[in-house]
Design a protein around this motif. Structure first.
Motif, PDB file in Angstrom:
ATOM      1  N   THR A  46       0.161   3.637   1.734  1.00 59.53           N
ATOM      2  CA  THR A  46       0.241   4.304   3.246  1.00 59.53           C
ATOM      3  C   THR A  46       1.319   3.521   3.899  1.00 59.53           C
ATOM      4  OG1 THR A  46      -2.025   4.438   3.285  1.00 59.53           O
ATOM      5  CG2 THR A  46      -1.009   4.198   5.394  1.00 59.53           C
ATOM      6  N   GLN A  47       1.900   2.439   3.821  1.00 59.91           N
ATOM      7  CA  GLN A  47       2.771   1.747   4.406  1.00 59.91           C
ATOM      8  C   GLN A  47       4.091   2.061   3.910  1.00 59.91           C
ATOM      9  OE1 GLN A  47       2.207  -2.658   4.829  1.00 59.91           O
ATOM     10  NE2 GLN A  47       0.238  -2.526   5.748  1.00 59.91           N
ATOM     11  N   THR A 107       0.705  -1.179  -0.073  1.00 55.46           N
ATOM     12  CA  THR A 107       0.106  -0.057   0.006  1.00 55.46           C
ATOM     13  C   THR A 107       0.694   1.118   0.090  1.00 55.46           C
ATOM     14  OG1 THR A 107      -0.124   0.263   2.353  1.00 55.46           O
ATOM     15  CG2 THR A 107      -1.873  -1.108   1.411  1.00 55.46           C
ATOM     16  N   GLU A 152       4.858   5.411   5.659  1.00 54.38           N
ATOM     17  CA  GLU A 152       5.375   5.268   6.741  1.00 54.38           C
ATOM     18  C   GLU A 152       7.029   4.715   6.692  1.00 54.38           C
ATOM     19  OE1 GLU A 152       2.725   2.507   8.855  1.00 54.38           O
ATOM     20  OE2 GLU A 152       0.939   3.984   8.910  1.00 54.38           O
ATOM     21  N   THR A 206       4.789  11.526   3.265  1.00 51.92           N
ATOM     22  CA  THR A 206       3.361  11.639   2.997  1.00 51.92           C
ATOM     23  C   THR A 206       3.041  10.578   1.778  1.00 51.92           C
ATOM     24  OG1 THR A 206       3.249  13.457   1.651  1.00 51.92           O
ATOM     25  CG2 THR A 206       3.332  14.078   3.960  1.00 51.92           C
ATOM     26  N   LYS A 207       1.722  10.378   2.107  1.00 48.62           N
ATOM     27  CA  LYS A 207       0.969   9.532   1.006  1.00 48.62           C
ATOM     28  C   LYS A 207       0.972  10.324  -0.341  1.00 48.62           C
ATOM     29  CE  LYS A 207      -2.885   7.550   1.795  1.00 48.62           C
ATOM     30  NZ  LYS A 207      -4.347   7.167   2.251  1.00 48.62           N
TER      31      LYS A 207
END
Length: 313
Positions: free
Chosen positions: A28-29, A26, A32, A37-38
């Protein structure tokens, strides 16, 4: 995909972002893991797709997945990134770990008479470092000849921002003779006595050139006499002096080994000429690799030990 004749001009950070999305599943991961940021990750991937001219990720409101082209690019990109990471670690290790290959250049005088003992001592301490020793009086271009360190007399490079050139030693040039010469001709008691002796000078002292000396106590003197023998370099002056051909005017560091062996003895040891400075010249830039720093420091310490053995001359 990019044609074989084309060069990839995209950002490595964009490639890493894409590989992180594929690896972690993803955006998102991936964000991180990379500390971004996304939105930043999404922009990186869009920029990479534009550079390559293909779609790398199939996007839906709930997930992203690599396309066929994306999977093929990911496989090659991961391999390339791993090689780059390995190269980066190798380069970083070169700054801290004493290993690799070292190219050093110096003059004929120092290369023949001073460097063998220093190089042998360094190799005994660091056998994992190999050395090329280029002995020449030609001032080789460091970049063109891939030279890590040049040991040079004088201060020319110290004024050039393209080089670093710390001083390794201050050079003094003393008077020396073989015991056999002094036994046959006697030892001079003063500078004036040198006029009746055979002098052996380097090419820097042509004709009846004055040889200026000082005793370190504020007294200065000179001798003006035509040398019995002139030579092109101090290494040859040393060899001629060892044979008993005369009194040689030789840098103390060049004469150090012959003094230690008893092949030469000082003549008028309180008097010597200033011979300039010896510099360790390297290209300016980032921190020197560990192998270069270690060798430079080894030479500095070795020269200091030689000066102690030879005395003030």
């Amino acid at each position: 995909m990019v044609a074989g004749s084309e060069t990839f001009r995209g950002s490595l950070s964009d490639v890493r972002a894409f590989c992180a999305v594929v690896d972690h599943g993803t955006v998102t991961q991936a964000a991180e893991v990379l500390g971004e940021t996304k939105g930043s990750i999404s922009r990186r991937i869009s920029r990479l797709e534009q550079e390559l001219g293909v779609t790398l990720l199939a996007r839906t409101p709930r997930a992203v997945s690599p396309t066929v082209e994306g999977l093929a690019f990911h496989a090659k990109a991961q391999e390339s990134l791993a090689l780059l990471d390995e190269a980066r670690e190798t380069a970083r290790d070169a700054r801290t770990l004493p290993r690799g290959h070292l190219r050093v250049t110096t003059s004929i005088d120092f290369g023949i008479e001073v460097m063998p003992e220093l190089v042998a001592g360094f190799r005994a301490l660091h056998p994992q470092i190999s050395i090329d020793l280029l002995i020449t009086d030609t001032r080789l271009d460091l970049a063109a000849n891939r030279i890590d360190l040049a040991l040079r007399l004088g201060s020319g490079e110290s004024q050039d921002s393209g080089y670093r050139a710390p001083v390794l030693a201050n050079l003094m040039i003393g008077l020396y003779a073989a015991p056999s010469y002094l036994a046959a001709r006697g030892a001079p008691d003063s500078l004036d006595d040198l006029a009746r002796h055979d002098l052996i000078l380097s090419r820097e002292r042509l004709g009846a050139a004055p040889v200026r000396l000082s005793d370190g106590q504020g007294r200065e003197g000179h001798i003006t006499t035509r040398p019995a023998i002139r030579a092109t370099d101090y290494a040859t002056v040393l060899r001629l002096t060892r044979t008993g051909a005369g009194i040689g005017h030789i840098p103390s560091l060049v004469a150090a080994r012959a003094l230690k062996d008893g092949a030469l003895v000082p003549v008028l040891p309180d008097w010597a000429s200033r011979g300039g400075v010896l510099r360790a010249v390297s290209l300016a830039g980032r921190e020197l690799p560990a192998r270069v720093r270690l060798f430079r420091d080894h030479v500095r310490l070795g020269l200091a030990a030689m000066r102690e053995e030879t005395g003030p001359g």
